[in-house]
Scaffold this motif. Structure first.
Motif, mmCIF file in Angstrom:
data_model
loop_
_atom_site.group_PDB
_atom_site.id
_atom_site.type_symbol
_atom_site.label_atom_id
_atom_site.label_comp_id
_atom_site.label_asym_id
_atom_site.label_seq_id
_atom_site.Cartn_x
_atom_site.Cartn_y
_atom_site.Cartn_z
ATOM 1 N N ASP A 48 0.846 -1.185 0.000
ATOM 2 C CA ASP A 48 0.000 0.000 0.000
ATOM 3 C C ASP A 48 0.888 1.244 0.000
ATOM 4 O O ASP A 48 1.589 1.526 0.964
ATOM 5 C CB ASP A 48 -0.898 -0.004 1.235
ATOM 6 N N PHE A 49 0.856 1.972 -1.087
ATOM 7 C CA PHE A 49 1.628 3.202 -1.210
ATOM 8 C C PHE A 49 0.698 4.410 -1.197
ATOM 9 O O PHE A 49 0.984 5.432 -1.816
ATOM 10 C CB PHE A 49 2.435 3.212 -2.515
ATOM 11 N N GLY A 50 -0.409 4.323 -0.461
ATOM 12 C CA GLY A 50 -1.444 5.337 -0.456
ATOM 13 C C GLY A 50 -0.961 6.759 -0.244
ATOM 14 O O GLY A 50 -1.373 7.673 -0.953
ATOM 15 N N ASP A 51 -0.085 7.017 0.714
ATOM 16 C CA ASP A 51 0.360 8.374 1.012
ATOM 17 C C ASP A 51 1.704 8.715 0.381
ATOM 18 O O ASP A 51 2.267 9.773 0.645
ATOM 19 C CB ASP A 51 0.476 8.571 2.527
ATOM 20 N N THR A 52 2.230 7.828 -0.427
ATOM 21 C CA THR A 52 3.525 8.063 -1.048
ATOM 22 C C THR A 52 3.337 8.840 -2.345
ATOM 23 O O THR A 52 2.638 8.393 -3.240
ATOM 24 C CB THR A 52 4.218 6.723 -1.365
ATOM 25 N N PRO A 53 3.954 10.019 -2.450
ATOM 26 C CA PRO A 53 3.805 10.794 -3.692
ATOM 27 C C PRO A 53 4.542 10.100 -4.836
ATOM 28 O O PRO A 53 5.505 9.360 -4.604
ATOM 29 C CB PRO A 53 4.442 12.134 -3.363
ATOM 30 N N PRO A 54 4.122 10.344 -6.062
ATOM 31 C CA PRO A 54 4.824 9.742 -7.200
ATOM 32 C C PRO A 54 6.255 10.274 -7.299
ATOM 33 O O PRO A 54 6.578 11.336 -6.769
ATOM 34 C CB PRO A 54 3.990 10.177 -8.406
ATOM 35 N N ALA A 55 7.107 9.517 -7.965
ATOM 36 C CA ALA A 55 8.522 9.886 -8.075
ATOM 37 C C ALA A 55 8.706 11.276 -8.675
ATOM 38 O O ALA A 55 9.646 11.983 -8.327
ATOM 39 C CB ALA A 55 9.265 8.849 -8.896
ATOM 40 N N GLY A 56 7.822 11.692 -9.560
ATOM 41 C CA GLY A 56 7.940 13.000 -10.184
ATOM 42 C C GLY A 56 7.775 14.148 -9.209
ATOM 43 O O GLY A 56 8.178 15.278 -9.482
ATOM 44 N N ALA A 57 7.198 13.880 -8.033
ATOM 45 C CA ALA A 57 6.988 14.928 -7.035
ATOM 46 C C ALA A 57 8.239 15.165 -6.183
ATOM 47 O O ALA A 57 8.309 16.136 -5.440
ATOM 48 C CB ALA A 57 5.826 14.551 -6.118
ATOM 49 N N TYR A 58 9.244 14.298 -6.270
ATOM 50 C CA TYR A 58 10.460 14.426 -5.470
ATOM 51 C C TYR A 58 11.362 15.515 -6.037
ATOM 52 O O TYR A 58 11.629 15.557 -7.229
ATOM 53 C CB TYR A 58 11.206 13.098 -5.438
ATOM 54 N N ARG A 59 11.823 16.393 -5.191
ATOM 55 C CA ARG A 59 12.736 17.478 -5.595
ATOM 56 C C ARG A 59 14.006 17.380 -4.760
ATOM 57 O O ARG A 59 14.024 17.741 -3.584
ATOM 58 C CB ARG A 59 12.091 18.850 -5.374
ATOM 59 N N ALA A 60 15.064 16.892 -5.359
ATOM 60 C CA ALA A 60 16.315 16.667 -4.632
ATOM 61 C C ALA A 60 16.915 17.962 -4.098
ATOM 62 O O ALA A 60 17.504 17.980 -3.029
ATOM 63 C CB ALA A 60 17.326 15.970 -5.533
ATOM 64 N N GLY A 61 16.784 19.046 -4.796
ATOM 65 C CA GLY A 61 17.378 20.318 -4.364
ATOM 66 C C GLY A 61 16.721 20.909 -3.147
ATOM 67 O O GLY A 61 17.300 21.744 -2.474
ATOM 68 N N LYS A 62 15.528 20.503 -2.811
ATOM 69 C CA LYS A 62 14.796 21.081 -1.688
ATOM 70 C C LYS A 62 14.891 20.227 -0.428
ATOM 71 O O LYS A 62 14.208 20.476 0.545
ATOM 72 C CB LYS A 62 13.333 21.269 -2.082
ATOM 73 N N GLU A 63 15.764 19.240 -0.444
ATOM 74 C CA GLU A 63 15.900 18.356 0.685
ATOM 75 C C GLU A 63 16.686 19.056 1.796
ATOM 76 O O GLU A 63 17.689 19.708 1.569
ATOM 77 C CB GLU A 63 16.639 17.088 0.251
ATOM 78 N N LYS A 64 16.207 18.934 3.050
ATOM 79 C CA LYS A 64 16.869 19.562 4.194
ATOM 80 C C LYS A 64 17.799 18.561 4.864
ATOM 81 O O LYS A 64 17.378 17.485 5.252
ATOM 82 C CB LYS A 64 15.817 20.036 5.186
ATOM 83 N N HIS A 65 19.073 18.902 4.962
ATOM 84 C CA HIS A 65 20.063 18.033 5.589
ATOM 85 C C HIS A 65 20.356 18.577 7.000
ATOM 86 O O HIS A 65 20.984 19.601 7.149
ATOM 87 C CB HIS A 65 21.354 17.998 4.771
ATOM 88 N N ASP A 66 19.882 17.833 8.010
ATOM 89 C CA ASP A 66 20.118 18.295 9.380
ATOM 90 C C ASP A 66 20.872 17.261 10.215
ATOM 91 O O ASP A 66 21.062 17.437 11.395
ATOM 92 C CB ASP A 66 18.799 18.684 10.058
ATOM 93 N N ALA A 67 21.314 16.161 9.605
ATOM 94 C CA ALA A 67 22.086 15.108 10.247
ATOM 95 C C ALA A 67 21.350 14.435 11.391
ATOM 96 O O ALA A 67 21.955 13.740 12.191
ATOM 97 C CB ALA A 67 23.433 15.644 10.728
#
Length: 69
Positions: A48-67
């Motif tokens: 069940d991938f009900g709440d998982t957005p499609p791959a096209g919705a992923y934006r690598a540049g907007k990822e927050k790296h906080d360790a």
């Protein structure tokens, strides 16, 4: 509906249709491998991938790296 397993003669037929003729000693191995792949994919189809957005919705540049883990 239970899945129907691919037989060695069917593996030969489908390979020939795809332009990939198989030697006679490979029919059983190809059928076994195809049946295994089908069993793995059928398990993935049940997830069940009900709440998982499609791959096209992923934006690598907007990822927050906080360790944080």
């Amino acid at each position: 509906m239970p899945p129907v397993e691919l037989t060695p003669p069917e593996a030969d037929l489908w390979a020939a249709r795809a332009g990939l003729p198989l030697p006679d000693d490979r029919h059983a191995a190809v059928a076994t491998t195809a049946n295994h792949i089908h069993s793995v994919v059928s398990v993935l189809r049940e997830l069940d991938f009900g709440d998982t957005p499609p791959a096209g919705a992923y934006r690598a540049g907007k990822e927050k790296h906080d360790a944080a883990v």
